[in-house]
Design a protein around this motif. Structure first.
Motif, PDB file in Angstrom:
ATOM      1  N   THR A   1       0.656  -1.254  -0.043  1.00  0.00           N
ATOM      2  CA  THR A   1      -0.193   0.101   0.089  1.00  0.00           C
ATOM      3  C   THR A   1       1.064   1.217   0.064  1.00  0.00           C
ATOM      4  N   CYS A   2       0.308   2.477  -0.624  1.00  0.00           N
ATOM      5  CA  CYS A   2       0.986   3.450  -0.852  1.00  0.00           C
ATOM      6  C   CYS A   2       1.895   4.053   0.500  1.00  0.00           C
ATOM      7  N   HIS A   3       1.062   4.145   1.760  1.00  0.00           N
ATOM      8  CA  HIS A   3       1.629   4.706   2.762  1.00  0.00           C
ATOM      9  C   HIS A   3       2.585   3.753   3.537  1.00  0.00           C
ATOM     10  N   SER A   4       2.293   2.430   3.655  1.00  0.00           N
ATOM     11  CA  SER A   4       3.294   1.488   4.168  1.00  0.00           C
ATOM     12  C   SER A   4       4.558   1.596   3.258  1.00  0.00           C
ATOM     13  N   LEU A   5       4.505   1.750   2.037  1.00  0.00           N
ATOM     14  CA  LEU A   5       5.691   1.831   1.302  1.00  0.00           C
ATOM     15  C   LEU A   5       6.298   3.392   1.286  1.00  0.00           C
ATOM     16  N   ARG A   6       5.626   4.182   1.231  1.00  0.00           N
ATOM     17  CA  ARG A   6       6.141   5.711   0.920  1.00  0.00           C
ATOM     18  C   ARG A   6       6.156   6.342   2.212  1.00  0.00           C
ATOM     19  N   MET A   7       5.343   6.172   3.214  1.00  0.00           N
ATOM     20  CA  MET A   7       5.329   7.140   4.375  1.00  0.00           C
ATOM     21  C   MET A   7       5.895   6.126   5.443  1.00  0.00           C
ATOM     22  N   THR A   8       5.655   5.243   5.648  1.00  0.00           N
ATOM     23  CA  THR A   8       5.866   4.447   6.921  1.00  0.00           C
ATOM     24  C   THR A   8       7.198   3.790   6.520  1.00  0.00           C
ATOM     25  N   GLY A   9       7.563   3.059   5.385  1.00  0.00           N
ATOM     26  CA  GLY A   9       8.820   2.788   4.628  1.00  0.00           C
ATOM     27  C   GLY A   9       8.935   1.254   5.316  1.00  0.00           C
ATOM     28  N   VAL A  10       7.957   0.286   5.031  1.00  0.00           N
ATOM     29  CA  VAL A  10       8.184  -1.035   5.566  1.00  0.00           C
ATOM     30  C   VAL A  10       9.027  -1.747   4.722  1.00  0.00           C
ATOM     31  N   GLY A  11       9.107  -1.420   3.500  1.00  0.00           N
ATOM     32  CA  GLY A  11      10.131  -2.102   2.619  1.00  0.00           C
ATOM     33  C   GLY A  11       9.618  -3.292   2.213  1.00  0.00           C
ATOM     34  N   ASP A  12      10.669  -4.409   2.290  1.00  0.00           N
ATOM     35  CA  ASP A  12      10.436  -5.954   2.281  1.00  0.00           C
ATOM     36  C   ASP A  12       9.957  -6.718   3.414  1.00  0.00           C
ATOM     37  N   ARG A  13       9.611  -6.074   4.390  1.00  0.00           N
ATOM     38  CA  ARG A  13       9.381  -6.724   5.457  1.00  0.00           C
ATOM     39  C   ARG A  13       8.029  -7.769   5.506  1.00  0.00           C
ATOM     40  N   PRO A  14       6.998  -7.027   4.975  1.00  0.00           N
ATOM     41  CA  PRO A  14       5.859  -8.081   4.827  1.00  0.00           C
ATOM     42  C   PRO A  14       6.015  -9.266   3.948  1.00  0.00           C
ATOM     43  N   THR A  15       6.805  -9.170   2.630  1.00  0.00           N
ATOM     44  CA  THR A  15       7.184 -10.411   1.849  1.00  0.00           C
ATOM     45  C   THR A  15       8.045 -11.085   2.513  1.00  0.00           C
ATOM     46  N   ARG A  16       8.951 -10.712   3.501  1.00  0.00           N
ATOM     47  CA  ARG A  16      10.065 -11.623   3.978  1.00  0.00           C
ATOM     48  C   ARG A  16       9.175 -12.612   4.973  1.00  0.00           C
ATOM     49  N   LEU A  17       8.025 -11.549   5.663  1.00  0.00           N
ATOM     50  CA  LEU A  17       7.305 -12.736   6.588  1.00  0.00           C
ATOM     51  C   LEU A  17       6.321 -13.628   5.827  1.00  0.00           C
ATOM     52  N   LEU A  18       5.736 -13.419   4.790  1.00  0.00           N
ATOM     53  CA  LEU A  18       4.984 -14.090   3.860  1.00  0.00           C
ATOM     54  C   LEU A  18       5.736 -15.483   3.472  1.00  0.00           C
ATOM     55  N   ARG A  19       7.110 -15.182   3.103  1.00  0.00           N
ATOM     56  CA  ARG A  19       7.832 -16.421   2.591  1.00  0.00           C
ATOM     57  C   ARG A  19       8.236 -17.275   3.546  1.00  0.00           C
ATOM     58  N   ALA A  20       8.220 -16.774   4.793  1.00  0.00           N
ATOM     59  CA  ALA A  20       8.346 -17.685   5.847  1.00  0.00           C
ATOM     60  C   ALA A  20       7.133 -18.588   6.267  1.00  0.00           C
ATOM     61  N   VAL A  21       5.762 -18.295   5.672  1.00  0.00           N
ATOM     62  CA  VAL A  21       4.872 -19.024   6.072  1.00  0.00           C
ATOM     63  C   VAL A  21       4.809 -20.367   5.392  1.00  0.00           C
ATOM     64  N   ARG A  22       4.560 -21.491   6.211  1.00  0.00           N
ATOM     65  CA  ARG A  22       4.822 -22.813   5.468  1.00  0.00           C
ATOM     66  C   ARG A  22       3.412 -22.967   4.513  1.00  0.00           C
ATOM     67  N   GLY A  23       3.680 -23.518   3.371  1.00  0.00           N
ATOM     68  CA  GLY A  23       2.817 -23.833   2.603  1.00  0.00           C
ATOM     69  C   GLY A  23       2.427 -22.850   1.374  1.00  0.00           C
ATOM     70  N   LEU A  24       2.815 -21.481   1.831  1.00  0.00           N
ATOM     71  CA  LEU A  24       2.358 -20.353   1.226  1.00  0.00           C
ATOM     72  C   LEU A  24       3.161 -20.116  -0.226  1.00  0.00           C
ATOM     73  N   ASP A  25       2.515 -20.103  -1.340  1.00  0.00           N
ATOM     74  CA  ASP A  25       3.354 -19.810  -2.611  1.00  0.00           C
ATOM     75  C   ASP A  25       3.339 -18.336  -2.792  1.00  0.00           C
ATOM     76  N   LEU A  26       4.112 -17.508  -2.616  1.00  0.00           N
ATOM     77  CA  LEU A  26       3.900 -15.849  -2.986  1.00  0.00           C
ATOM     78  C   LEU A  26       4.412 -15.678  -4.490  1.00  0.00           C
ATOM     79  N   VAL A  27       3.331 -15.268  -5.091  1.00  0.00           N
ATOM     80  CA  VAL A  27       3.987 -14.713  -6.783  1.00  0.00           C
ATOM     81  C   VAL A  27       3.880 -13.049  -6.770  1.00  0.00           C
ATOM     82  N   ASP A  28       4.571 -12.540  -7.610  1.00  0.00           N
ATOM     83  CA  ASP A  28       4.646 -11.245  -7.834  1.00  0.00           C
ATOM     84  C   ASP A  28       3.592 -10.737  -8.437  1.00  0.00           C
ATOM     85  N   LEU A  29       3.224  -9.266  -8.053  1.00  0.00           N
ATOM     86  CA  LEU A  29       2.206  -8.473  -8.495  1.00  0.00           C
ATOM     87  C   LEU A  29       2.787  -7.756  -9.608  1.00  0.00           C
ATOM     88  N   PRO A  30       2.337  -7.841 -10.783  1.00  0.00           N
ATOM     89  CA  PRO A  30       3.020  -6.693 -11.958  1.00  0.00           C
ATOM     90  C   PRO A  30       2.681  -5.319 -11.208  1.00  0.00           C
TER      91      PRO A  30
END
Length: 245
Positions: free
Chosen positions: A139-168
């Protein structure tokens, strides 16, 4: 460590399951999170529409509700960004020096959920299991204002069974923008339509984001298109413990 949940007014009113997911997740990680009953809105809608003077009592209420906590965690990059960037502006405008000092002391302790998990608890694998194909919208604010960076995707990649695909074109705005969607509904829908087209292109079963405001907008568009894609907040995925085949 005393930890408070800042649930946000949107989640409190429309998406209480997200707040419950945060509590469940943090308790699983050994954090006894508290819920201050005095909390209200962070004040962002007023600030964004130019009503800074009217936001002063809201900021004062926020400080009083969360003072004394070592950390405040919120499942919203937008609201975390508002507290950390807009509250100082509001306090300065009020010319209340005591409020300014209180805001300066509190805001560094306010964390978006993924920040709290990775930076404060230093946990990347939260013990979640979610056997589904997922794509993530930053989301815009998480990316540009809060600056969470890749933290959410790092957490998602560690979830067992989850297949994370890139969003164009993931960093493009979804079109919600809070009051923007009210003032400019046609543009908002057009932007959202572009975003959900990319979501559907991924073949994902679930669209995940860290702000329910954006998910509400995109979820409505996905439903009207009968896409079959459901939306879930990051907290709900991280709290999940579904059986993995």
């Amino acid at each position: 460590m005393r930890v408070a949940l800042m649930v946000t007014c949107l989640n409190d009113a429309l998406f209480p399951g997200t707040g419950k997911a945060v509590v469940s997740l943090l308790r699983r990680l050994g954090v006894d999170v508290e819920f201050p009953q005095a909390q209200t809105c962070c004040g962002q809608p007023m600030v964004n529409t130019g009503y800074l003077d009217e936001a002063v009592p809201v900021v004062r209420t926020f400080v009083e509700a969360f003072e004394g906590y070592d950390a405040v965690v919120t499942p919203s990059g937008s609201c975390a960004g508002s507290v950390r960037h807009q509250h100082r502006l509001v306090a300065s405008r009020s010319r209340d020096q005591a409020l300014g000092r209180a805001v300066a002391q509190l805001t560094p302790r306010v964390h978006e959920l993924s920040e709290f998990l990775l930076d404060v608890l230093e946990v990347e694998d939260v013990g979640a299991s979610f056997p589904h194909t997922v794509t993530y919208h930053p989301t815009c604010h998480s990316l540009r204002m809060t600056g969470v960076g890749d933290r959410p995707t790092r957490l998602l990649r560690a979830v067992r069974g989850l297949d994370l695909v890139d969003l164009p074109l993931a960093t493009e705005c979804c079109g919600f923008g809070g009051t923007f969607s009210v003032k400019n509904p046609d543009v908002s829908v057009a932007m959202g339509t572009d975003k959900v087209r990319h979501v559907v292109e991924t073949g994902a079963e679930v669209l995940v984001a860290g702000d329910n405001s954006c998910l509400m907008h995109l979820g409505g568009l996905l439903d009207r298109q009968r896409s079959g894609v459901r939306v879930m907040h990051l907290a709900e995925v991280l709290a999940a413990q579904e059986a993995v085949p």
